[in-house]
Write an enzyme that holds these catalytic residues in place. Structure first.
Site, PDB file in Angstrom:
ATOM      1  N   GLY A   1      -6.193  -7.753  14.834  1.00  0.00           N
ATOM      2  CA  GLY A   1      -6.355  -8.671  15.681  1.00  0.00           C
ATOM      3  C   GLY A   1      -7.479  -8.258  16.930  1.00  0.00           C
TER       4      GLY A   1
ATOM      5  CG  ASN B   1      35.952  27.144  -5.981  1.00  0.00           C
ATOM      6  OD1 ASN B   1      36.008  27.187  -7.067  1.00  0.00           O
ATOM      7  ND2 ASN B   1      35.846  26.355  -5.119  1.00  0.00           N
ATOM      8  CE1 TYR B   2      37.051  22.073 -11.330  1.00  0.00           C
ATOM      9  CE2 TYR B   2      35.575  23.050 -12.890  1.00  0.00           C
ATOM     10  CZ  TYR B   2      36.423  22.011 -12.963  1.00  0.00           C
ATOM     11  OH  TYR B   2      35.399  20.698 -13.172  1.00  0.00           O
TER      12      TYR B   2
ATOM     13  CB  SER C   1      33.575  45.587  -3.918  1.00  0.00           C
ATOM     14  OG  SER C   1      32.618  46.545  -2.213  1.00  0.00           O
TER      15      SER C   1
ATOM     16  CG  ASN D   1      -0.629  -0.851   7.759  1.00  0.00           C
ATOM     17  OD1 ASN D   1       0.142  -1.540   7.350  1.00  0.00           O
ATOM     18  ND2 ASN D   1      -1.403  -0.758   7.948  1.00  0.00           N
TER      19      ASN D   1
ATOM     20  N   GLY E   1       3.238 -16.030   7.199  1.00  0.00           N
ATOM     21  CA  GLY E   1       2.624 -15.253   8.638  1.00  0.00           C
ATOM     22  C   GLY E   1       3.820 -15.231   8.855  1.00  0.00           C
TER      23      GLY E   1
ATOM     24  CB  ALA F   1      29.973  44.241  -1.634  1.00  0.00           C
TER      25      ALA F   1
ATOM     26  NE  ARG G   1      28.650  23.837  -2.063  1.00  0.00           N
ATOM     27  CZ  ARG G   1      28.729  24.064  -3.363  1.00  0.00           C
ATOM     28  NH1 ARG G   1      29.582  24.892  -3.477  1.00  0.00           N
ATOM     29  NH2 ARG G   1      29.952  23.159  -3.540  1.00  0.00           N
TER      30      ARG G   1
ATOM     31  NE  ARG H   1      -2.269  -2.357   2.963  1.00  0.00           N
ATOM     32  CZ  ARG H   1      -2.811  -2.374   4.202  1.00  0.00           C
ATOM     33  NH1 ARG H   1      -3.835  -1.953   4.826  1.00  0.00           N
ATOM     34  NH2 ARG H   1      -1.809  -3.238   4.782  1.00  0.00           N
TER      35      ARG H   1
HETATM   36  C1  UD1 Z   1      -0.559  -8.620  12.572  1.00  0.00           C
HETATM   37  C2  UD1 Z   1      -1.522  -9.114  13.704  1.00  0.00           C
HETATM   38  C3  UD1 Z   1      -2.848  -8.072  14.590  1.00  0.00           C
HETATM   39  C4  UD1 Z   1      -2.224  -7.038  14.454  1.00  0.00           C
HETATM   40  C5  UD1 Z   1      -1.255  -6.068  13.696  1.00  0.00           C
HETATM   41  C6  UD1 Z   1      -1.125  -5.093  14.392  1.00  0.00           C
HETATM   42  C7  UD1 Z   1      -0.970 -11.652  12.795  1.00  0.00           C
HETATM   43  C8  UD1 Z   1      -1.543 -12.458  12.101  1.00  0.00           C
HETATM   44  N1  UD1 Z   1      -1.858 -10.109  13.301  1.00  0.00           N
HETATM   45  O1  UD1 Z   1      -1.463  -8.175  11.350  1.00  0.00           O
HETATM   46  O2  UD1 Z   1      -2.984  -9.307  15.326  1.00  0.00           O
HETATM   47  O3  UD1 Z   1      -3.549  -6.445  14.839  1.00  0.00           O
HETATM   48  O4  UD1 Z   1       0.034  -7.271  13.321  1.00  0.00           O
HETATM   49  O5  UD1 Z   1      -0.544  -3.848  13.087  1.00  0.00           O
HETATM   50  O6  UD1 Z   1      -0.725 -11.590  13.889  1.00  0.00           O
HETATM   51  N2  UD1 Z   1       5.569  -9.649   8.577  1.00  0.00           N
HETATM   52  C9  UD1 Z   1       6.248 -10.741   8.588  1.00  0.00           C
HETATM   53  N3  UD1 Z   1       6.317 -12.911   7.263  1.00  0.00           N
HETATM   54  C10 UD1 Z   1       4.982 -12.527   7.458  1.00  0.00           C
HETATM   55  C11 UD1 Z   1       3.962 -11.739   7.901  1.00  0.00           C
HETATM   56  C12 UD1 Z   1       4.228 -10.746   8.692  1.00  0.00           C
HETATM   57  O7  UD1 Z   1       7.806 -10.132   8.255  1.00  0.00           O
HETATM   58  O8  UD1 Z   1       5.175 -13.390   6.398  1.00  0.00           O
HETATM   59  C13 UD1 Z   1       5.447  -8.763   9.481  1.00  0.00           C
HETATM   60  C14 UD1 Z   1       5.265  -6.886   8.261  1.00  0.00           C
HETATM   61  O9  UD1 Z   1       6.280  -6.865   8.100  1.00  0.00           O
HETATM   62  C15 UD1 Z   1       4.736  -6.794   9.474  1.00  0.00           C
HETATM   63  C16 UD1 Z   1       4.004  -7.682  10.524  1.00  0.00           C
HETATM   64  O10 UD1 Z   1       4.893  -8.276  10.444  1.00  0.00           O
HETATM   65  O11 UD1 Z   1       5.794  -5.924   9.684  1.00  0.00           O
HETATM   66  C17 UD1 Z   1       2.717  -7.786  10.596  1.00  0.00           C
HETATM   67  O12 UD1 Z   1       2.638  -8.570   9.475  1.00  0.00           O
HETATM   68  P1  UD1 Z   1       1.280  -7.873   8.879  1.00  0.00           P
HETATM   69  O13 UD1 Z   1       0.229  -8.271   7.754  1.00  0.00           O
HETATM   70  O14 UD1 Z   1       1.172  -5.710   8.834  1.00  0.00           O
HETATM   71  O15 UD1 Z   1      -0.051  -7.979   9.821  1.00  0.00           O
HETATM   72  P2  UD1 Z   1      -1.192  -7.123  10.244  1.00  0.00           P
HETATM   73  O16 UD1 Z   1      -2.460  -8.289   9.251  1.00  0.00           O
HETATM   74  O17 UD1 Z   1      -1.829  -5.973   9.809  1.00  0.00           O
HETATM   75 CA    CA Z   2      -0.366  -3.876   9.395  1.00  0.00          CA
END
Ligand code: UD1
Ligand code: CA
Length: 485
Positions: A150, A397-398, A416, A239, A85, A391, A344, A20
Site C-alpha cells: 500500500g 545400559n539396556y 580398554s 510471503n 480483509g 578406550a 545427549r 505462497r
Molecule cells: C497489507 C496492507 C498494505 C501494506 C502491507 C504490508 C491492507 C489493506 N493492506 O497488504 O497497505 O503495505 O499489508 O505488508 O491492510 N489478515 C488477516 N485477515 C484478513 C486479511 C489479512 O488476518 O482478512 C492478515 C494476514 O494474515 C497478514 C496481514 O493481515 O498477516 C496482512 O494481510 P495481507 O493479505 O498480507 O495484506 P497485504 O495485501 O500484504
Molecule cells: Ca502481506
C-alpha cells in the site's frame, strides 16, 4: 493509559493463509532463529507491556492457537472465520476484548508475518502517536521496490498523510511512490472502533481495508500521522520461503552483531547461526560452521566449533567443544569435548572433565577431572572424580526391556574395551583389566579381570599353514630372534 504503558492493546493479524509458502504449516508458524514468525512479533509487542494482546487467527487456527498457548499463554486469540480483509480482522480482534470492541487508549496493530520488527520501533511509533496527539499513526518505510505494498499518499503542500492506496487500486502516479505502509499502526482505540464501522468493501479485492480508516479519520477532522522506520528491512513481511531465508539471514546477522559488540568472537558470521534465546559471556569464541540453538549459553572464554551444533547446552568458562553435537548437556569449566563427540540430554561434565573423540554420552554425570577420551558410549552412568575410562568401552545400559545405571567411583582406572553391564558399581580407586565384561560389582581398590585366559598353541602355523608367508616369517623370526624388532 499511564506513561509507562504506551499501549492499551496490541492486535496481531495472523488469519491469512500464506499460500505462497506452499506449506502444510500455517505461515506464521514457520521458524527463524528459534522462534516462530508470530512468536517474534508477539515478543516485540510484549516490550510495550500492553494490557491486552490478541492474535487474530483463521487459517490453521488450531495449530496457531496451540502454539500461542505455549509461546505466550497470556495472549488471547480471536477467530476470523473468513478473511474479509485487514479491517475486518482488527474488528474481530477488538470484539474479542469485550466492551463492544471499544478500547480506551492506544491500540497497536501489527502483522504476524513481520519477524524483524523490534520492540524499539514499536515503542517509538507509540511515542510519536501520543506526543503528536494523533488519531492514527502509520509506520512507513521507503523501500527499493514497492510492488504489492500500500502506498502512502501525502499532501503536496503540507506533507501530511492523506491516504493509503493499495497497489491493486493505485494509479500509475501513485505506484511510483516508494514510501509504503508497513502494516503497523497506532490508533486511538475509541476512534478506531467508530471508523471500522464505516469501512466499505468497494475496492478491487472486495475487502474491508484497515488502511481506509486513515481517510475516514482524516475526513472527520482528526490528526493522521506517520512514523518512518529507520531501516526498511525491519518491516519486511514474509510471503514465501525466499523471504523466509532472507529474514533468517537478517535476524541472524543482527544477533551475531549484538554478540560481537558484547565481546564474543565470531570467526565467520556467514557460517554461524544462533537462536534469539542463546546467551554469551565476553570472550566466548565461536568457530565456523556452528549452530547454537535454544537455551544454549557460552560462559567466558568458552570456545565452540568448528562444525558443532549445540542445543540447550551450557558450556562452562574456558571449556573447549570441537566438532560436536550436543543437546541438553552441561559442560563444566575448562572441560574438553570432541572432536567428534555426541552429548545427549542429561550429560553433565565436571570441571576439567573430558569427553573425547567418538564418544557418546547420555544421562551421564562425569566428575571433575574424569576423562573418557576415546570411542566410548556412556549411557545412564555416574562417574566420580579423576577417573579414567579406557578406550572403546560401552556402558551397557539396556537389557532389552529397561535401562539401568552404572556407577563408577573416583580415581578409578578402567581398562580398554570394557563392557559395564548395568546395574553395576565399580568402587573408588578400583581398576579393571582390558577386555573385561564387568557384570558384578567391583569393591574399592580391587582389580577386576573378567575375560578368557590366553592360550598360545606353539608351532600351529607351521603345522596348519605350511609354506605360507606367515610360516616363512615365523621361521625367520625363530632363526634370528634379534632382527625381529
Ligand atoms: C497489507 C496492507 C498494505 C501494506 C502491507 C504490508 C491492507 C489493506 N493492506 O497488504 O497497505 O503495505 O499489508 O505488508 O491492510 N489478515 C488477516 N485477515 C484478513 C486479511 C489479512 O488476518 O482478512 C492478515 C494476514 O494474515 C497478514 C496481514 O493481515 O498477516 C496482512 O494481510 P495481507 O493479505 O498480507 O495484506 P497485504 O495485501 O500484504
Ligand atoms: Ca502481506
Amino acid at each position: 493509559m499511564s506513561a509507562n504503558c504506551p499501549a492499551a492493546a496490541v492486535v496481531v493479524l495472523a488469519a491469512g493463509e500464506g499460500t505462497r509458502m506452499k506449506s502444510s504449516t500455517p505461515k506464521v508458524l514457520h521458524e527463524i532463529c528459534g522462534r516462530s514468525l508470530v512468536g517474534h512479533v508477539v515478543a516485540a509487542a510484549r516490550e510495550l507491556d500492553p494490557r491486552e494482546l490478541v492474535v487474530v487467527v483463521g487459517h490453521g487456527r488450531e495449530l496457531v492457537t496451540a502454539h500461542l498457548a505455549q509461546a505466550d499463554p497470556a495472549a488471547r486469540t480471536a477467530v476470523q472465520e473468513q478473511q474479509n480483509g485487514t479491517g475486518h480482522a482488527v474488528r474481530m480482534g477488538l470484539e474479542a476484548l469485550g466492551g463492544g470492541g471499544r478500547v480506551d487508549g492506544t491500540v497497536i496493530v501489527v502483522c504476524g508475518d513481520t519477524p524483524l520488527l523490534t520492540g524499539e520501533t514499536l515503542r517509538s511509533l507509540a511515542t510519536t502517536h501520543t506526543t503528536d496527539g494523533n488519531a492514527v499513526t502509520v509506520l512507513t518505510a521507503e523501500v527499493p521496490d514497492a510492488t504489492g505494498y500500500g502506498r502512502i499518499v501525502r499532501d503536496e503542500a503540507t506533507g501530511a498523510v492523506t491516504a493509503i492506496v493499495e497497489h491493486k487500486d493505485a494509479s500509475d502516479v501513485q505506484r511510483a511512490i516508494r514510501e509504503i505502509n508497513s502494516g503497523v499502526f497506532a490508533f486511538d482505540g475509541q476512534l478506531l472502533a467508530d471508523a471500522l464501522g464505516k469501512v466499505r468493501t468497494d475496492n478491487s479485492q472486495g475487502e474491508e481495508y484497515l488502511t481506509d480508516v486513515l481517510g475516514i479519520l482524516r475526513e472527520a477532522g482528526h490528526r493522521v500521522g506517520a512514523s518512518v522506520a529507520g531501516d526498511h528491512r525491519e518491516i519486511a513481511g514474509i510471503n514465501n520461503r525466499v523471504q523466509l531465508a532472507e529474514a533468517r539471514r537478517s535476524l541472524n546477522d543482527r544477533l551475531l552483531t549484538e554478540a560481537m559488540l558484547s565481546g564474543v568472537t565470531v570467526v565467520d558470521p556467514a557460517t554461524t547461526f544462533i537462536d534469539v534465546t542463546v546467551t554469551f559471556e565476553p570472550d566466548a569464541l565461536v568457530h565456523p560452521g556452528t549452530q547454537l540453538l535454544g537455551a544454549t549459553h557460552l560462559a567466558a572464554g568458552a570456545e565452540v566449533g568448528p562444525n558443532s551444533r549445540l542445543r540447550d547446552t551450557r558450556v562452562g568458562a574456558g571449556a573447549r567443544v570441537d566438532n560436536t553435537v550436543a543437546e541438553g548437556a552441561e559442560v563444566g569449566e575448562q572441560a574438553t569435548v570432541g572432536p567428534y563427540a555426541y552429548l545427549r540430554p542429561g550429560t553433565q561434565l565436571g570441571v576439567k572433565a573430558k569427553a573425547g573423540t567418538y564418544v557418546e554420552m547420555k544421562n551421564a554425570v562425569i566428575g571433575d577431572g574424569t576423562k573418557v577420551p576415546h570411542l566410548t558410549y556412556v549411557g545412564d552412568a555416574t562417574i566420580g572424580e579423576q577417573s579414567n575410562i579406557g578406550a572403546a568401552s560401552v556402558f551397557v545400559n539396556y537389557d532389552g526391556e529397561a535401562k539401568h545405571r552404572t556407577t563408577i567411583g573416583s580415581h578409578c582406572k578402567t581398562g580398554s574395551d570394557n563392557m559395564f553391564v548395568a546395574p553395576v558399581t565399580v568402587g573408588d580407586g578400583a581398576y579393571t583389566a582390558a577386555g573385561s565384561v564387568i557384570t558384578k560389582d567391583v569393591p574399592p581398590g580391587s582389580l577386576a579381570v573378567a575375560r578368557g585366559q590366553q592360550r598360545n598353541i606353539e608351532g600351529w602355523v607351521a603345522r596348519k599353514r605350511p609354506g605360507s608367508a606367515a610360516a616363512k616369517a615365523a621361521q625367520a623370526a625363530v632363526a634370528e630372534p634379534d632382527s625381529e624388532s
